[in-house]
Write a protein that holds these residues in place. Sequence first.
Motif, PDB file in Angstrom:
ATOM      1  N   VAL A   1      -6.050  -5.907 -10.149  1.00  9.60           N
ATOM      2  CA  VAL A   1      -5.473  -4.562 -10.288  1.00  9.60           C
ATOM      3  C   VAL A   1      -4.551  -4.505 -11.515  1.00  9.60           C
ATOM      4  CG1 VAL A   1      -3.875  -2.912  -9.215  1.00  9.60           C
ATOM      5  CG2 VAL A   1      -5.668  -3.978  -7.841  1.00  9.60           C
TER       6      VAL A   1
ATOM      7  N   VAL B   1       6.116  -0.979 -12.448  1.00 10.49           N
ATOM      8  CA  VAL B   1       6.217  -0.507 -13.840  1.00 10.49           C
ATOM      9  C   VAL B   1       7.532   0.232 -14.070  1.00 10.49           C
ATOM     10  CG1 VAL B   1       5.247   1.147 -15.503  1.00 10.49           C
ATOM     11  CG2 VAL B   1       3.749  -0.419 -14.283  1.00 10.49           C
TER      12      VAL B   1
ATOM     13  N   ARG C   1       2.997   1.266  -9.716  1.00 12.51           N
ATOM     14  CA  ARG C   1       3.891   2.289 -10.275  1.00 12.51           C
ATOM     15  C   ARG C   1       5.353   1.873 -10.079  1.00 12.51           C
ATOM     16  NH1 ARG C   1       3.857   8.149 -10.460  1.00 12.51           N
ATOM     17  NH2 ARG C   1       5.864   8.935  -9.826  1.00 12.51           N
TER      18      ARG C   1
ATOM     19  N   TYR D   1      -5.876   3.250   5.548  1.00 10.38           N
ATOM     20  CA  TYR D   1      -6.481   1.897   5.526  1.00 10.38           C
ATOM     21  C   TYR D   1      -6.989   1.468   6.903  1.00 10.38           C
ATOM     22  CZ  TYR D   1      -3.179   2.272   1.629  1.00 10.38           C
ATOM     23  OH  TYR D   1      -2.444   2.726   0.572  1.00 10.38           O
TER      24      TYR D   1
ATOM     25  N   SER E   1      -5.503  -2.380 -15.025  1.00  8.79           N
ATOM     26  CA  SER E   1      -4.652  -1.271 -15.474  1.00  8.79           C
ATOM     27  C   SER E   1      -3.980  -1.575 -16.816  1.00  8.79           C
ATOM     28  CB  SER E   1      -3.592  -0.975 -14.414  1.00  8.79           C
ATOM     29  OG  SER E   1      -2.783  -2.117 -14.241  1.00  8.79           O
TER      30      SER E   1
ATOM     31  N   PHE F   1      -2.091  -7.154  -1.012  1.00 11.01           N
ATOM     32  CA  PHE F   1      -2.754  -5.939  -1.490  1.00 11.01           C
ATOM     33  C   PHE F   1      -1.771  -5.121  -2.297  1.00 11.01           C
ATOM     34  CE2 PHE F   1      -3.602  -1.389  -1.158  1.00 11.01           C
ATOM     35  CZ  PHE F   1      -4.931  -1.307  -1.518  1.00 11.01           C
ATOM     36  N   MET F   2      -2.233  -4.644  -3.437  1.00  5.85           N
ATOM     37  CA  MET F   2      -1.425  -3.712  -4.228  1.00  5.85           C
ATOM     38  C   MET F   2      -2.389  -2.838  -5.013  1.00  5.85           C
ATOM     39  SD  MET F   2       1.367  -4.473  -7.224  1.00  5.85           S
ATOM     40  CE  MET F   2       2.752  -4.882  -6.221  1.00  5.85           C
ATOM     41  N   ALA F   3      -2.120  -1.538  -5.033  1.00  3.02           N
ATOM     42  CA  ALA F   3      -2.939  -0.627  -5.835  1.00  3.02           C
ATOM     43  C   ALA F   3      -2.003   0.192  -6.713  1.00  3.02           C
ATOM     44  CB  ALA F   3      -3.822   0.224  -4.928  1.00  3.02           C
ATOM     45  N   SER F   4      -2.400   1.411  -7.052  1.00  4.34           N
ATOM     46  CA  SER F   4      -1.657   2.108  -8.105  1.00  4.34           C
ATOM     47  C   SER F   4      -0.239   2.485  -7.705  1.00  4.34           C
ATOM     48  CB  SER F   4      -2.425   3.332  -8.598  1.00  4.34           C
ATOM     49  OG  SER F   4      -2.601   4.251  -7.578  1.00  4.34           O
ATOM     50  N   LEU F   5      -0.006   2.764  -6.426  1.00  5.05           N
ATOM     51  CA  LEU F   5       1.360   3.149  -6.042  1.00  5.05           C
ATOM     52  C   LEU F   5       2.339   1.985  -6.148  1.00  5.05           C
ATOM     53  CD1 LEU F   5       1.591   5.497  -2.964  1.00  5.05           C
ATOM     54  CD2 LEU F   5       2.089   5.970  -5.340  1.00  5.05           C
ATOM     55  N   GLY F   6       1.909   0.820  -5.690  1.00  4.55           N
ATOM     56  CA  GLY F   6       2.765  -0.360  -5.797  1.00  4.55           C
ATOM     57  C   GLY F   6       3.009  -0.727  -7.248  1.00  4.55           C
TER      58      GLY F   6
ATOM     59  N   TYR G   1     -13.071   0.040  -9.723  1.00  5.73           N
ATOM     60  CA  TYR G   1     -13.396  -0.380  -8.356  1.00  5.73           C
ATOM     61  C   TYR G   1     -14.573   0.383  -7.755  1.00  5.73           C
ATOM     62  CZ  TYR G   1      -9.480  -3.520  -8.277  1.00  5.73           C
ATOM     63  OH  TYR G   1      -8.641  -4.568  -8.549  1.00  5.73           O
TER      64      TYR G   1
ATOM     65  N   ASP H   1       0.861  -1.187   0.000  1.00  9.09           N
ATOM     66  CA  ASP H   1       0.000   0.000   0.000  1.00  9.09           C
ATOM     67  C   ASP H   1       0.899   1.239   0.000  1.00  9.09           C
ATOM     68  OD1 ASP H   1       0.988  -0.040   2.585  1.00  9.09           O
ATOM     69  OD2 ASP H   1      -0.914  -0.564   3.524  1.00  9.09           O
ATOM     70  N   ILE H   2       0.430   2.355   0.500  1.00  7.93           N
ATOM     71  CA  ILE H   2       1.245   3.572   0.430  1.00  7.93           C
ATOM     72  C   ILE H   2       2.569   3.365   1.178  1.00  7.93           C
ATOM     73  CG2 ILE H   2       1.379   6.002   1.125  1.00  7.93           C
ATOM     74  CD1 ILE H   2      -1.664   6.173   0.590  1.00  7.93           C
TER      75      ILE H   2
END
Lengths: 115, 136
Positions: A87, A62, A59, B19, A91, A52-57, B115, A22-23
Amino acid sequence: MPIAIEDLAGGITKVVLSGRIDIAGASEIDMPMSIVGGTRRNVIIDLSAVDFMASLGLRSVVLSGKAIMSKKGKVVLLSPQPAVEEVIVTSGIDELIAIVRSEDAAIAAVTPDPA
Amino acid sequence: MPAETLRITPAPADLARLYPWLDEAAAPLALPKPLLNSMHVALEEAVMNVVMHGFAPEHVQEIFIHFTPEPEKAVIVVEDAGKPFDVTQAAEKARPESLLDAEPGGLGIKLLRHYCKDISYARESGRNRLTLGFPL
C-alpha cells in the motif's frame, strides 16, 4: 488501542502502530498521530505489528509526517509487513518517508543533526 | 449464490461494518488472504471516496454495497445517490516532490486501480454505480 508512543534516548519518539488500521483504526490513531506531529521532531513510526492499512491509515501517517517535516524534523517508517508495504509503495509514500528495516537504522535515520 | 447487500450511512459505526460484512459474504468462496486484503483496500477506498467527497447535505446519504460471486470473479458494487463521480476517468494526482507538498487526498485512486484491475462505472437513475471485479 492500536497506537503506543515511547520516548527513546536522544529526543527520539517511537510510535508503535498495531493491528488493523482500517476505518475504525484510523479514527483511533488520528488524534494521537496529530499530537505526535505537532509536538515531536524525530519520529520512528513502527509498522511491524500492523496487519492492514489502506488509504485512511496512510492519510494519518502522511499528515503526521508532514507536520514533523514542517518543523525540520525527521520521520521514518519501520518494518511494514508486505501487505502494508505494498500500500505504501503503490501510493508512492515510500519516496517521501523512507522505509527502514531495523530499529538501529531507524534511530540512525531520525537522530537529530549535531547543532 | 445470490448477491449479498449491505446498506450503510456515513456514520463511523456503519463504516466499520464493511470489512466483517465482506468477510462473511465472501466466506463461502474461501478466498486467499491476499485477495481478501485487496478487496478490503479497494472497498475502503471506494466507500470513503463517496463519504468524503460524494455527498452534499441534500443527498440521501446511504451507500449500498453488493457482493456477488460469479464463476470467475467476485464482484463488489458500490452504489450511492451522491454527486456523479466516475473514478475510471479521474486523473491521478502527480506524485509530490516532498512530504511537505503532499496532500493526503489523491492517494486512493492509485490504490483502487492497483488493487482492482477490473473497474467500471455507470450513472443510472441519479445513482453512481461503481463495479469492482476481482478474478478468482
